[in-house]
Write a protein that holds these residues in place. Structure first.
Motif, PDB file in Angstrom:
ATOM      1  N   ALA A 132      -0.520 -11.779  38.304  1.00  0.00           N
ATOM      2  CA  ALA A 132      -0.689 -11.977  39.746  1.00  0.00           C
ATOM      3  C   ALA A 132      -0.901 -13.475  39.968  1.00  0.00           C
ATOM      4  CB  ALA A 132      -1.868 -11.175  40.267  1.00  0.00           C
ATOM      5  N   GLU A 133       0.140 -14.143  40.416  1.00  0.00           N
ATOM      6  CA  GLU A 133       0.153 -15.602  40.421  1.00  0.00           C
ATOM      7  C   GLU A 133      -0.980 -16.228  41.220  1.00  0.00           C
ATOM      8  OE1 GLU A 133       3.300 -19.066  41.658  1.00  0.00           O
ATOM      9  OE2 GLU A 133       4.023 -17.120  41.063  1.00  0.00           O
ATOM     10  N   ALA A 134      -1.338 -15.615  42.350  1.00  0.00           N
ATOM     11  CA  ALA A 134      -2.353 -16.194  43.229  1.00  0.00           C
ATOM     12  C   ALA A 134      -3.698 -16.330  42.536  1.00  0.00           C
ATOM     13  CB  ALA A 134      -2.497 -15.359  44.494  1.00  0.00           C
ATOM     14  N   SER A 135      -3.952 -15.506  41.517  1.00  0.00           N
ATOM     15  CA  SER A 135      -5.257 -15.528  40.858  1.00  0.00           C
ATOM     16  C   SER A 135      -5.155 -15.937  39.396  1.00  0.00           C
ATOM     17  CB  SER A 135      -5.918 -14.152  40.961  1.00  0.00           C
ATOM     18  OG  SER A 135      -5.105 -13.155  40.349  1.00  0.00           O
ATOM     19  N   ALA A 136      -4.106 -16.661  39.030  1.00  0.00           N
ATOM     20  CA  ALA A 136      -3.876 -17.004  37.621  1.00  0.00           C
ATOM     21  C   ALA A 136      -5.069 -17.733  37.010  1.00  0.00           C
ATOM     22  CB  ALA A 136      -2.613 -17.844  37.496  1.00  0.00           C
ATOM     23  N   PHE A 137      -5.717 -18.614  37.768  1.00  0.00           N
ATOM     24  CA  PHE A 137      -6.916 -19.308  37.299  1.00  0.00           C
ATOM     25  C   PHE A 137      -8.110 -18.933  38.176  1.00  0.00           C
ATOM     26  CE2 PHE A 137      -3.273 -21.981  36.187  1.00  0.00           C
ATOM     27  CZ  PHE A 137      -3.465 -22.176  34.833  1.00  0.00           C
ATOM     28  N   GLY A 138      -8.042 -17.767  38.800  1.00  0.00           N
ATOM     29  CA  GLY A 138      -9.026 -17.387  39.799  1.00  0.00           C
ATOM     30  C   GLY A 138     -10.400 -17.089  39.221  1.00  0.00           C
ATOM     31  N   ILE A 139     -11.431 -17.407  40.017  1.00  0.00           N
ATOM     32  CA  ILE A 139     -12.812 -17.144  39.596  1.00  0.00           C
ATOM     33  C   ILE A 139     -13.050 -15.636  39.538  1.00  0.00           C
ATOM     34  CG2 ILE A 139     -15.235 -17.689  40.029  1.00  0.00           C
ATOM     35  CD1 ILE A 139     -14.193 -19.838  42.021  1.00  0.00           C
ATOM     36  N   THR A 140     -12.599 -14.927  40.565  1.00  0.00           N
ATOM     37  CA  THR A 140     -12.805 -13.478  40.613  1.00  0.00           C
ATOM     38  C   THR A 140     -12.154 -12.808  39.406  1.00  0.00           C
ATOM     39  OG1 THR A 140     -12.845 -13.538  43.036  1.00  0.00           O
ATOM     40  CG2 THR A 140     -12.467 -11.402  41.996  1.00  0.00           C
ATOM     41  N   TYR A 141     -10.956 -13.251  39.069  1.00  0.00           N
ATOM     42  CA  TYR A 141     -10.257 -12.673  37.918  1.00  0.00           C
ATOM     43  C   TYR A 141     -11.047 -12.913  36.631  1.00  0.00           C
ATOM     44  CZ  TYR A 141      -6.660 -11.717  34.444  1.00  0.00           C
ATOM     45  OH  TYR A 141      -5.983 -11.211  33.365  1.00  0.00           O
ATOM     46  N   PHE A 142     -11.536 -14.131  36.442  1.00  0.00           N
ATOM     47  CA  PHE A 142     -12.284 -14.475  35.232  1.00  0.00           C
ATOM     48  C   PHE A 142     -13.573 -13.654  35.123  1.00  0.00           C
ATOM     49  CE2 PHE A 142     -15.849 -17.089  33.605  1.00  0.00           C
ATOM     50  CZ  PHE A 142     -15.492 -17.121  32.268  1.00  0.00           C
ATOM     51  N   LEU A 143     -14.264 -13.469  36.223  1.00  0.00           N
ATOM     52  CA  LEU A 143     -15.564 -12.788  36.196  1.00  0.00           C
ATOM     53  C   LEU A 143     -15.441 -11.278  35.995  1.00  0.00           C
ATOM     54  CD1 LEU A 143     -17.301 -14.586  39.206  1.00  0.00           C
ATOM     55  CD2 LEU A 143     -17.762 -14.976  36.774  1.00  0.00           C
ATOM     56  N   LYS A 144     -14.323 -10.725  36.431  1.00  0.00           N
ATOM     57  CA  LYS A 144     -14.197  -9.267  36.517  1.00  0.00           C
ATOM     58  C   LYS A 144     -14.241  -8.606  35.142  1.00  0.00           C
ATOM     59  CE  LYS A 144     -11.181  -5.718  38.523  1.00  0.00           C
ATOM     60  NZ  LYS A 144      -9.871  -5.468  39.177  1.00  0.00           N
ATOM     61  N   SER A 145     -14.919  -7.468  35.080  1.00  0.00           N
ATOM     62  CA  SER A 145     -14.923  -6.623  33.879  1.00  0.00           C
ATOM     63  C   SER A 145     -14.808  -5.171  34.316  1.00  0.00           C
ATOM     64  CB  SER A 145     -16.199  -6.831  33.063  1.00  0.00           C
ATOM     65  OG  SER A 145     -17.336  -6.427  33.808  1.00  0.00           O
ATOM     66  N   GLU A 146     -14.288  -4.340  33.434  1.00  0.00           N
ATOM     67  CA  GLU A 146     -14.135  -2.913  33.725  1.00  0.00           C
ATOM     68  C   GLU A 146     -14.745  -2.102  32.592  1.00  0.00           C
ATOM     69  OE1 GLU A 146     -10.077  -1.959  34.419  1.00  0.00           O
ATOM     70  OE2 GLU A 146      -9.836  -3.382  36.079  1.00  0.00           O
ATOM     71  N   SER A 147     -15.356  -0.994  32.946  1.00  0.00           N
ATOM     72  CA  SER A 147     -15.984  -0.133  31.945  1.00  0.00           C
ATOM     73  C   SER A 147     -15.268   1.204  31.880  1.00  0.00           C
ATOM     74  CB  SER A 147     -17.465   0.081  32.283  1.00  0.00           C
ATOM     75  OG  SER A 147     -18.172  -1.133  32.200  1.00  0.00           O
ATOM     76  N   HIS A 148     -14.694   1.491  30.735  1.00  0.00           N
ATOM     77  CA  HIS A 148     -14.100   2.802  30.468  1.00  0.00           C
ATOM     78  C   HIS A 148     -14.838   3.356  29.246  1.00  0.00           C
ATOM     79  CE1 HIS A 148     -11.094   2.003  33.499  1.00  0.00           C
ATOM     80  NE2 HIS A 148     -10.793   0.858  32.898  1.00  0.00           N
ATOM     81  N   ASP A 149     -14.124   3.582  28.159  1.00  0.00           N
ATOM     82  CA  ASP A 149     -14.813   3.953  26.918  1.00  0.00           C
ATOM     83  C   ASP A 149     -15.630   2.775  26.402  1.00  0.00           C
ATOM     84  OD1 ASP A 149     -13.637   6.419  27.080  1.00  0.00           O
ATOM     85  OD2 ASP A 149     -11.922   5.859  25.833  1.00  0.00           O
ATOM     86  N   GLN A 150     -15.125   1.559  26.676  1.00  0.00           N
ATOM     87  CA  GLN A 150     -15.869   0.338  26.364  1.00  0.00           C
ATOM     88  C   GLN A 150     -15.559  -0.689  27.452  1.00  0.00           C
ATOM     89  OE1 GLN A 150     -14.697  -1.754  22.850  1.00  0.00           O
ATOM     90  NE2 GLN A 150     -12.512  -1.699  23.321  1.00  0.00           N
ATOM     91  N   SER A 151     -16.383  -1.723  27.546  1.00  0.00           N
ATOM     92  CA  SER A 151     -16.162  -2.757  28.557  1.00  0.00           C
ATOM     93  C   SER A 151     -14.913  -3.564  28.212  1.00  0.00           C
ATOM     94  CB  SER A 151     -17.373  -3.686  28.632  1.00  0.00           C
ATOM     95  OG  SER A 151     -18.509  -2.987  29.079  1.00  0.00           O
ATOM     96  N   MET A 152     -14.130  -3.871  29.245  1.00  0.00           N
ATOM     97  CA  MET A 152     -12.941  -4.712  29.086  1.00  0.00           C
ATOM     98  C   MET A 152     -13.094  -5.926  29.991  1.00  0.00           C
ATOM     99  SD  MET A 152     -11.155  -3.100  26.846  1.00  0.00           S
ATOM    100  CE  MET A 152      -9.559  -3.924  26.908  1.00  0.00           C
ATOM    101  N   PHE A 153     -12.709  -7.096  29.457  1.00  0.00           N
ATOM    102  CA  PHE A 153     -12.908  -8.346  30.186  1.00  0.00           C
ATOM    103  C   PHE A 153     -11.584  -9.057  30.441  1.00  0.00           C
ATOM    104  CE2 PHE A 153     -16.472  -8.023  27.012  1.00  0.00           C
ATOM    105  CZ  PHE A 153     -17.375  -7.433  27.879  1.00  0.00           C
ATOM    106  N   ASN A 154     -11.568  -9.846  31.536  1.00  0.00           N
ATOM    107  CA  ASN A 154     -10.420 -10.708  31.805  1.00  0.00           C
ATOM    108  C   ASN A 154     -10.606 -12.105  31.226  1.00  0.00           C
ATOM    109  OD1 ASN A 154      -9.063  -8.740  33.251  1.00  0.00           O
ATOM    110  ND2 ASN A 154      -9.951  -9.360  35.204  1.00  0.00           N
ATOM    111  N   GLY A 155     -11.862 -12.474  30.949  1.00  0.00           N
ATOM    112  CA  GLY A 155     -12.116 -13.811  30.431  1.00  0.00           C
ATOM    113  C   GLY A 155     -13.303 -13.853  29.502  1.00  0.00           C
ATOM    114  N   LEU A 156     -13.211 -14.714  28.497  1.00  0.00           N
ATOM    115  CA  LEU A 156     -14.289 -14.938  27.539  1.00  0.00           C
ATOM    116  C   LEU A 156     -14.569 -16.431  27.455  1.00  0.00           C
ATOM    117  CD1 LEU A 156     -12.915 -12.737  24.615  1.00  0.00           C
ATOM    118  CD2 LEU A 156     -14.520 -12.021  26.412  1.00  0.00           C
ATOM    119  N   VAL A 157     -15.708 -16.755  26.847  1.00  0.00           N
ATOM    120  CA  VAL A 157     -16.079 -18.164  26.683  1.00  0.00           C
ATOM    121  C   VAL A 157     -16.418 -18.431  25.221  1.00  0.00           C
ATOM    122  CG1 VAL A 157     -17.591 -20.027  27.422  1.00  0.00           C
ATOM    123  CG2 VAL A 157     -17.039 -18.178  29.010  1.00  0.00           C
TER     124      VAL A 157
END
Length: 559
Positions: free
Chosen positions: A230-255
Motif C-alpha cells: 500500500a504505497e501511501a503507507s510504505a514508510f507510515g508510522i501507523t503501519y510500523f506500529l501495527k501488530s496483530e494477534s492470532h496464534d501468535q503476535s505478528m508485526f509490521n516493523g521491528l527495531v
C-alpha cells in the motif's frame, strides 16, 4: 575539474543530514570533521552546511543550526490568503499534537496533515508552489521539534519498543522521508558499515531474501519493515506500529538497537521477532528474485561508481551518455521484458514495483550526494538526467495499475497507446501548425519581393471588412500571431487533457532543489514501451503565448 573533492561517503551522509530531524547530527559532524583537510572543511561549510542552516560557533567550539520558522513567523512570509488559512489550520494541528501522548493518535494527525498539504492545489502558480513547499517544509520541522519534546505512550507487545525507538522512527524515518521525498535513502546502502555486523551479514541479509523486508537506518537503530504494497503507507508510522494477534503476535516493523547487537541474548530475541514479522501473501519465484538482484547489482557496481567518475573527467557528456545507456539496456529493458512477459500474478507485480521504487530512490539520493560537490550544482546535463529519472519514477507511481498489474497483450497495447498519446498528439498538431506557419513565412517573403516594384495598391494592400486598406505585411503578421495564439492554447490543452501521462516537473516533484523559472513550465513525456524501457522526454513550454516559439518547440517532436 574542481581540485578540492569532498569524499563520497561524507557527501552521502551529509546529503541526508537534516539537523532538526537527526537526533545526533552534531555527532555525525564530529565523526566526519577529522577526516577532512582544511580545504575540504571550507568547501563542506560553504557548499553543504551553510545552505542547511548549520554554522560553526567559534566561541562554543561546536556546530549550531538555525531553528525552523514557527508558524507565527511563517504567516508573515506567506502572501496568498488561502495559503495563510492553510497555515492557520496546520498551526492548530501542531498545537493539538502537543497535547497527544498516544502514538496512534500522533501517527494519524501527522499522516493526515501531510496528506492535506500534498493535496493543496496551486493551480500551476509558481508563487503558490513556493509557499506550498514552505508549508510542507516547516510543518515537518515544527512537528519534529514537538515529537522530541512530548511524552509518547508506545505499543505494549512482544517487541518491547522504547519511547526513543518510536520517536526515532517518527522523526528520522517517516518525517525525513516526507521531507526528502524521492531523495530519501530508501534502504541501507550496500556498503554501509552496519551490514558488516554478524547479525546482518549472517542472519538478517539471508532472511531478507526469503521475507523481502526492508532495512532502514537511523543514528541508533535499524528498522526492519515488513513488505508493504500500500504505497501511501510504505514508510507510515501507523503501519510500523501495527501488530496483530492470532496464534501468535505478528508485526509490521521491528527495531535492531545498534548498541546492543553484540549481546547473544539480544541476537536470539531479534531472531525470534523476525519469525513474527508479517509475510507477503504469495510466492515470488527465484527467477523474479534473481532479476531484481541483478538490477540492484547493476546500480551498485556500475551506475553509482560511474556517476562519481564525473569528478575526475573533462568528458562529462560522454559519462552521462554512458550512464543513460547502461540504465536503459541493463535496468529499464530487462524490467520491461519481465513486466510484459514474465510476471504472472499481482503479488509478483507488486514486489517488482516496490523494489524498483527503492532502487530508483537510492539512485536519486546518489545524484543529490554528487550535486553537493561544487562543479555539479549547476551542471545542466546532470540536472536533466536526474530530472528524467525523477519523472520516470513519478510516472511509474501515477501509472502503477496500468503497468504493474496482470494483463493480456491487448490490454498492454492499450495502455502503451495511452502512454504515448501526448507525444503523438503534439507531434501531429505541431506538424500541421508548422506547415501553416511556414506557408505564412513564404507569403511574407514574396510580399517583401513584390512590394518595392508594385505601383498598384492591390499588390501591396488588401481591403478589410470595414472597407479600409491595410498592408499585406500587417495582415500576415496578424495571421501569424493568431496562429501562434491558437497553437499555444492547443498545446496547453494537450498537456491538461493527458495530465495522468505527463509529469509537470515544477509542480509535481515537490523538490526544494528544483529552481523554478517562471518564464517556462517543464514537462516530462513518457517514452518507450508503455513508458518503461526508456527515460521520459523533457520539454520546456513558455508560460506566455507571445514568447512561444513554434519552430523551436516543434523540434522536440521531429523524431
Amino acid at each position: 575539474m574542481q581540485s578540492v573533492v569532498i569524499p563520497v561517503e561524507v557527501r552521502v551522509q551529509l546529503a541526508q543530514l537534516v539537523p532538526t530531524l537527526d537526533l545526533h547530527w552534531q555527532d555525525v559532524l564530529a565523526q566526519i570533521w577529522p577526516q577532512l583537510n582544511m580545504d575540504q572543511m571550507e568547501l563542506v561549510q560553504q557548499q553543504i552546511l551553510i545552505p542547511k542552516g548549520i554554522v560553526w560557533n567559534s566561541a562554543n567550539h561546536r556546530f549550531e543550526h538555525e531553528p525552523p520558522l514557527n508558524f507565527a513567523k511563517l504567516l508573515k512570509v506567506l502572501n496568498d490568503e488561502q495559503m495563510r488559512e492553510n497555515a492557520l489550520y496546520l498551526a492548530e494541528q501542531l498545537e493539538q499534537l502537543r497535547t497527544f501522548n498516544d502514538c496512534y493518535q500522533i501517527a494519524q494527525l501527522l499522516e493526515q496533515s501531510l496528506s492535506f498539504i500534498r493535496d493543496i492545489d496551486v493551480e500551476e502558480d509558481f508563487e503558490l508552489q513556493h509557499e506550498k513547499i514552505l508549508l510542507h517544509h516547516h510543518f515537518i520541522l515544527n512537528a519534529a521539534q514537538i515529537i522530541h519534546a512530548i511524552n509518547i505512550e508506545v505499543p505494549q507487545d512482544d517487541r518491547q519498543l522504547s519511547k526513543r525507538q518510536v520517536k526515532s522512527f517518527i522523526v528520522e524515518i517517516f518525517l525525513k522521508q516526507q521531507l526528502l521525498g524521492q531523495a530519501f535513502q530508501a534502504t541501507v546502502r550496500q556498503d554501509a558499515a552496519v551490514l558488516k555486523h554478524p547479525i546482518f551479514k549472517y542472519y538478517l541479509k539471508r532472511e531478507q531474501k526469503a521475507a523481502h523486508f526492508g532495512l532502514l537506518q537511523s543514528a541508533e537503530f535499524v528498522f526492519v519493515l515488513a513488505p508493504n504494497f500500500a504505497e501511501a503507507s510504505a514508510f507510515g508510522i501507523t503501519y510500523f506500529l501495527k501488530s496483530e494477534s492470532h496464534d501468535q503476535s505478528m508485526f509490521n516493523g521491528l527495531v535492531v538497537d545498534l548498541k546492543t547487537t553484540l549481546e547473544n541474548d539480544y541476537i536470539e530475541q531479534i531472531k525470534a521477532q523476525v519469525l513474527q514479522l508479517s509475510r507477503m501473501q504469495g510466492f515470488i519465484s527465484l527467477e523474479v528474485q534473481s532479476m531484481v538482484e541483478q538490477l540492484q547489482q547493476v546500480v551498485d557496481t556500475q551506475l553509482i561508481p560511474l556517476l562519481y567518475t564525473l569528478e575526475h573527467t573533462e568528458h562529462a557528456s560522454q559519462v552521462l551518455n554512458q550512464f543513460e545507456h547502461i540504465l536503459k539496456s541493463e535496468i529499464l529493458e530487462p524490467l520491461q521484458h519481465s513486466v510484459k512477459f514474465q510476471l504472472t500474478d499481482s503479488v509478483q507485480f507488486d514486489f517488482v514495483y516496490f523494489k524498483m521504487l527503492g532502487l530508483c530512490q537510492n539512485l536519486i539520493a546518489e545524484f543529490n550526494a554528487l550535486q553537493l560537490q561544487f562543479f555539479a550544482i549547476e551542471h545542466i546535463e546532470l540536472n536533466h538526467l536526474k530530472q528524467k529519472l525523477q519523472a520516470w519514477l513519478l510516472l511509474l507511481k501515477k501509472r502503477r495499475y496500468e503497468i504493474f498489474t496482470p494483463h493480456n497483450e491487448d490490454e498492454w497495447e492499450k495502455f502503451h497507446a495511452l502512454s504515448q498519446a501526448p507525444r503523438l498528439e503534439l507531434a501531429n498538431l505541431l506538424r500541421q501548425i508548422l506547415s501553416e506557419y511556414q506557408q505564412l513565412n513564404t507569403e511574407n517573403t514574396l510580399n517583401d519581393l513584390v512590394a518595392p516594384t508594385a505601383s498598384h495598391v492591390g499588390f501591396s494592400k488588401r481591403m478589410t471588412k470595414s472597407g479600409e486598406y491595410e498592408s499585406n505585411a500587417l495582415a500576415l503578421t496578424k495571421a501569424k500571431q493568431q496562429l501562434k495564439r491558437n497553437a499555444f492554447m492547443q498545446v496547453l490543452s494537450v498537456f491538461k487533457q493527458h495530465a495522468a501521462y505527463i509529469v509537470t516537473l515544477d509542480f509535481e516533484l515537490m523538490d526544494e532543489n528544483i529552481k523554478a523559472e517562471p518564464e517556462y513550465r517543464r514537462f516530462a513525456l513518457a517514452q518507450g514501451d508503455n513508458g518503461l524501457d526508456k527515460l521520459p522526454q523533457l520539454v520546456e513550454f513558455s508560460t506566455r503565448y507571445f514568447d512561444f516559439d513554434i519552430e523551436q518547440f516543434a523540434h522536440n517532436f521531429e523524431n
